[in-house]
Design a protein around this motif. Structure first.
Motif, short mmCIF file in Angstrom:
data_model
loop_
_atom_site.label_atom_id
_atom_site.label_comp_id
_atom_site.label_asym_id
_atom_site.label_seq_id
_atom_site.Cartn_x
_atom_site.Cartn_y
_atom_site.Cartn_z
N GLY A 213 0.84 -1.19 0.00
CA GLY A 213 0.00 0.00 0.00
C GLY A 213 0.88 1.25 0.00
O GLY A 213 1.96 1.26 0.57
N VAL A 214 0.38 2.29 -0.67
CA VAL A 214 1.09 3.58 -0.72
C VAL A 214 0.18 4.63 -0.10
O VAL A 214 -0.97 4.79 -0.52
CB VAL A 214 1.47 3.97 -2.16
N THR A 215 0.70 5.34 0.87
CA THR A 215 -0.07 6.38 1.57
C THR A 215 0.59 7.74 1.38
O THR A 215 1.81 7.86 1.52
CB THR A 215 -0.17 6.05 3.07
N ASN A 216 -0.23 8.73 1.04
CA ASN A 216 0.26 10.10 0.95
C ASN A 216 0.18 10.72 2.35
O ASN A 216 -0.88 11.12 2.80
CB ASN A 216 -0.58 10.90 -0.04
N ASP A 217 1.32 10.74 3.03
CA ASP A 217 1.33 11.31 4.38
C ASP A 217 1.90 12.73 4.38
O ASP A 217 2.25 13.26 5.44
CB ASP A 217 2.13 10.42 5.33
N GLY A 218 1.97 13.34 3.18
CA GLY A 218 2.38 14.74 3.10
C GLY A 218 1.16 15.63 2.92
O GLY A 218 0.02 15.25 3.22
N ASN A 219 1.39 16.86 2.41
CA ASN A 219 0.27 17.79 2.20
C ASN A 219 0.17 18.24 0.75
O ASN A 219 -0.45 19.25 0.45
CB ASN A 219 0.40 19.00 3.13
N LEU A 220 0.78 17.46 -0.16
CA LEU A 220 0.77 17.81 -1.57
C LEU A 220 0.31 16.59 -2.36
O LEU A 220 0.74 15.47 -2.09
CB LEU A 220 2.19 18.21 -2.01
N ARG A 221 -0.58 16.80 -3.33
CA ARG A 221 -1.01 15.65 -4.15
C ARG A 221 0.13 15.25 -5.07
O ARG A 221 0.75 16.09 -5.74
CB ARG A 221 -2.27 16.01 -4.95
N VAL A 222 0.43 13.96 -5.08
CA VAL A 222 1.57 13.46 -5.84
C VAL A 222 1.22 12.11 -6.45
O VAL A 222 0.27 11.43 -6.04
CB VAL A 222 2.82 13.29 -4.94
N GLY A 223 2.01 11.72 -7.43
CA GLY A 223 1.98 10.35 -7.93
C GLY A 223 3.11 9.57 -7.29
O GLY A 223 4.02 10.15 -6.67
N ALA A 224 3.07 8.25 -7.42
CA ALA A 224 4.09 7.40 -6.82
C ALA A 224 4.83 6.63 -7.92
O ALA A 224 4.26 5.76 -8.57
CB ALA A 224 3.47 6.42 -5.83
N GLU A 225 6.08 7.00 -8.13
CA GLU A 225 6.92 6.28 -9.09
C GLU A 225 7.52 5.09 -8.36
O GLU A 225 8.18 5.25 -7.34
CB GLU A 225 8.01 7.20 -9.62
N GLN A 226 7.33 3.89 -8.90
CA GLN A 226 7.64 2.66 -8.18
C GLN A 226 8.72 1.85 -8.88
O GLN A 226 8.74 1.75 -10.11
CB GLN A 226 6.38 1.80 -8.05
N GLN A 227 9.57 1.24 -8.05
CA GLN A 227 10.61 0.35 -8.57
C GLN A 227 10.74 -0.84 -7.63
O GLN A 227 10.71 -0.68 -6.40
CB GLN A 227 11.95 1.07 -8.68
N ALA A 228 10.87 -2.03 -8.21
CA ALA A 228 11.05 -3.26 -7.43
C ALA A 228 12.34 -3.93 -7.85
O ALA A 228 12.62 -4.09 -9.04
CB ALA A 228 9.87 -4.20 -7.64
N HIS A 229 13.13 -4.32 -6.85
CA HIS A 229 14.38 -5.05 -7.11
C HIS A 229 14.31 -6.37 -6.36
O HIS A 229 14.19 -6.40 -5.14
CB HIS A 229 15.58 -4.23 -6.64
N VAL A 230 14.38 -7.48 -7.12
CA VAL A 230 14.25 -8.82 -6.56
C VAL A 230 15.52 -9.59 -6.86
O VAL A 230 16.02 -9.59 -7.99
CB VAL A 230 13.02 -9.55 -7.14
N SER A 231 16.05 -10.28 -5.83
CA SER A 231 17.30 -11.01 -6.00
C SER A 231 17.33 -12.20 -5.07
O SER A 231 16.90 -12.13 -3.91
CB SER A 231 18.49 -10.09 -5.72
N GLY A 232 17.86 -13.32 -5.59
CA GLY A 232 18.09 -14.51 -4.79
C GLY A 232 19.46 -14.46 -4.15
O GLY A 232 20.21 -13.48 -4.28
N PRO A 233 19.87 -15.55 -3.45
CA PRO A 233 21.20 -15.57 -2.84
C PRO A 233 22.30 -15.46 -3.89
O PRO A 233 22.18 -16.01 -4.99
CB PRO A 233 21.23 -16.92 -2.11
N PHE A 234 23.35 -14.72 -3.53
CA PHE A 234 24.49 -14.49 -4.41
C PHE A 234 24.09 -13.81 -5.73
O PHE A 234 24.74 -13.97 -6.76
CB PHE A 234 25.22 -15.81 -4.71
N GLY A 235 22.98 -13.07 -5.70
CA GLY A 235 22.55 -12.33 -6.88
C GLY A 235 21.87 -13.18 -7.94
O GLY A 235 21.65 -12.71 -9.06
N ILE A 236 21.48 -14.41 -7.60
CA ILE A 236 20.82 -15.28 -8.58
C ILE A 236 19.45 -14.70 -8.93
O ILE A 236 18.65 -14.38 -8.06
CB ILE A 236 20.67 -16.70 -8.03
N GLY A 237 19.16 -14.59 -10.22
CA GLY A 237 17.87 -14.06 -10.67
C GLY A 237 17.69 -12.59 -10.41
O GLY A 237 16.54 -12.12 -10.32
N ASP A 238 18.77 -11.85 -10.29
CA ASP A 238 18.68 -10.41 -10.00
C ASP A 238 17.83 -9.70 -11.06
O ASP A 238 18.14 -9.74 -12.25
CB ASP A 238 20.09 -9.81 -9.96
N THR A 239 16.71 -9.09 -10.62
CA THR A 239 15.77 -8.46 -11.55
C THR A 239 15.30 -7.13 -10.99
O THR A 239 15.00 -7.02 -9.79
CB THR A 239 14.53 -9.36 -11.78
#
Length: 397
Positions: A213-239
């Motif tokens: 969930g993303v919550t706007n806890d400020g006082n300005l209307r904004v969009g949320a630019e999102q990035q996900a980084h997923v990685s297994g042990p030793f960098g396996i499947g780093d995405t």
């Protein structure tokens, strides 16, 4: 003769087709011309004192204590006159991400209560009426964005919902109102979860299902630019997945939005780390006023770990192990069965050979003895017998 009959048949078919088309056209025209006299169709748009204008929303900037005056155009597109109720309230977003205002039974808590507008307006059929309104910003208004809306509503009877039940229809215009001062564009991440979803193909990677969930806890209307980084042990499947503002195009202060997506290409090799980063970005809603924001747009990051256990691969290895053990046991049982058969055959052979030897020994003991010369009785004149006696003189005598 045949040609004339064929010609008459062709003309009959064409005539029938023309008749059907005429009937269909008449029904279509009747349906198109038919209107429900009780149908209420209307619209509300931004306007000048002379009539509707090209603005899509109201976009205002006002200091505390300042007044804003503007107007909306209410147009009746129905077949009869309608009395509309004018309502203002705070702006909200639906779960689907659409802008709306609080319902009529909810009291405004913010800028929805800063309006002054006539309570009702009578609009004749096919006419447009200009309705003025005034916004007075309170002296103690906090800096930042205060979204609201102004709508025209009408309640009509609903036969589908049952007798005595009314349906409220409302159409309005969004109002963006910003109070200058110290603004804080800020987002918070809540309920971050990552779940591994294996592929049923043991030779293909699975995916990580990410939800937060993303919550706007400020006082300005904004969009949320999102990035996900997923990685297994030793960098396996780093995405790394850049989602932009997908699902969270705009958040007004104090509101939240939930979103979810999948990151593919992740192998089940143990603990998988998922890092979610959201960064507030300015939002443009097509308004006429563009207020620059000097405050920094700081990102926020949350990291969670989930276990990607190779259940499908384990099941495959277990199946292979059971198959190998089964084949080995089957081969062992066949070998044991063959050895048992060979041992039995050898035993039977030895038994058969032993029985033959015994029979031969018993046959030699009972065989008849060679016939001996018969001995004569006393007084026999046979010389051989006389010479054989014990008292017989030797040949030399």
């Amino acid at each position: 003769m045949v040609s004339r009959r064929a010609g008459r048949l062709r003309r009959s078919v064409l005539g029938l087709g023309a008749l059907l088309l005429a009937l269909a056209g008449g029904l279509g025209a009747a349906h198109a011309d038919e209107k429900d006299p009780g149908e209420i169709r209307f619209s509300v748009t931004t306007a000048t004192p002379e009539g509707p204008d090209e603005r899509r929303i109201f976009d205002f900037v006002a200091e505390p204590g300042e007044q804003i005056q503007d107007q909306v155009a209410v147009s009746n597109h129905g077949a009869g006159p309608v009395t509309f109720t004018m309502v203002t309230n705070d702006g909200i977003f639906t779960p689907m991400g659409k802008f709306d205002i609080r319902t009529s039974d909810q009291e405004p808590q913010d800028s929805g209560g800063w309006f002054e507008v006539q309570p009702t307006v009578d609009v004749p059929a096919g006419e447009t009426v200009i309705v003025p309104f005034t916004i007075t910003v309170p002296e103690g208004a906090t800096p930042g964005d205060h979204p609201a809306g102004i709508v025209a509503t009408v309640t009509s009877a609903s036969t589908a919902a049952g007798p005595g039940v009314g349906v409220e229809s409302r159409v309005g215009v969004r109002v963006n109102l910003r109070v200058p001062g110290e603004v804080t564009p800020s987002l918070a991440l809540t309920d971050v979860k990552a779940t591994y979803e294996p592929s049923w193909n043991p030779f293909a990677p699975g995916s990580v299902r990410v939800a937060y969930g993303v919550t706007n806890d400020g006082n300005l209307r904004v969009g949320a630019e999102q990035q996900a980084h997923v990685s297994g042990p030793f960098g396996i499947g780093d995405t790394t997945v850049d989602r932009g503002t997908e699902g969270v195009e705009e958040l007004i202060p104090g509101t939240s939005r939930s979103t979810a997506f999948a990151v593919a290409g992740i192998w089940p090799v143990g603990p998988v780390t998922t890092e979610i980063t959201v960064t507030p970005v300015p939002v443009s809603t097509g308004g006429a006023v563009d207020v620059p924001v000097e405050a920094p747009f700081e990102p926020v990051t949350v990291t969670v770990t989930t276990w990607a256990i190779p259940w499908v691969q384990i099941l495959l290895l277990a199946a292979v192990a059971v198959l190998v053990i089964g084949l080995r046991d089957n081969r062992k049982r066949k070998k044991q069965r063959l050895e048992a058969l060979l041992a039995k055959a050898r035993a039977e052979g030895r038994a058969a050979a032993g029985t033959g030897d015994v029979d031969q020994e018993q046959g030699g003991a009972t065989a008849p003895a060679p016939t001996a010369p018969a001995t004569s009785s006393a007084g026999s004149t046979d010389r051989g017998d006389t010479a054989a006696g014990p008292d017989a003189p030797s040949s030399g005598a």
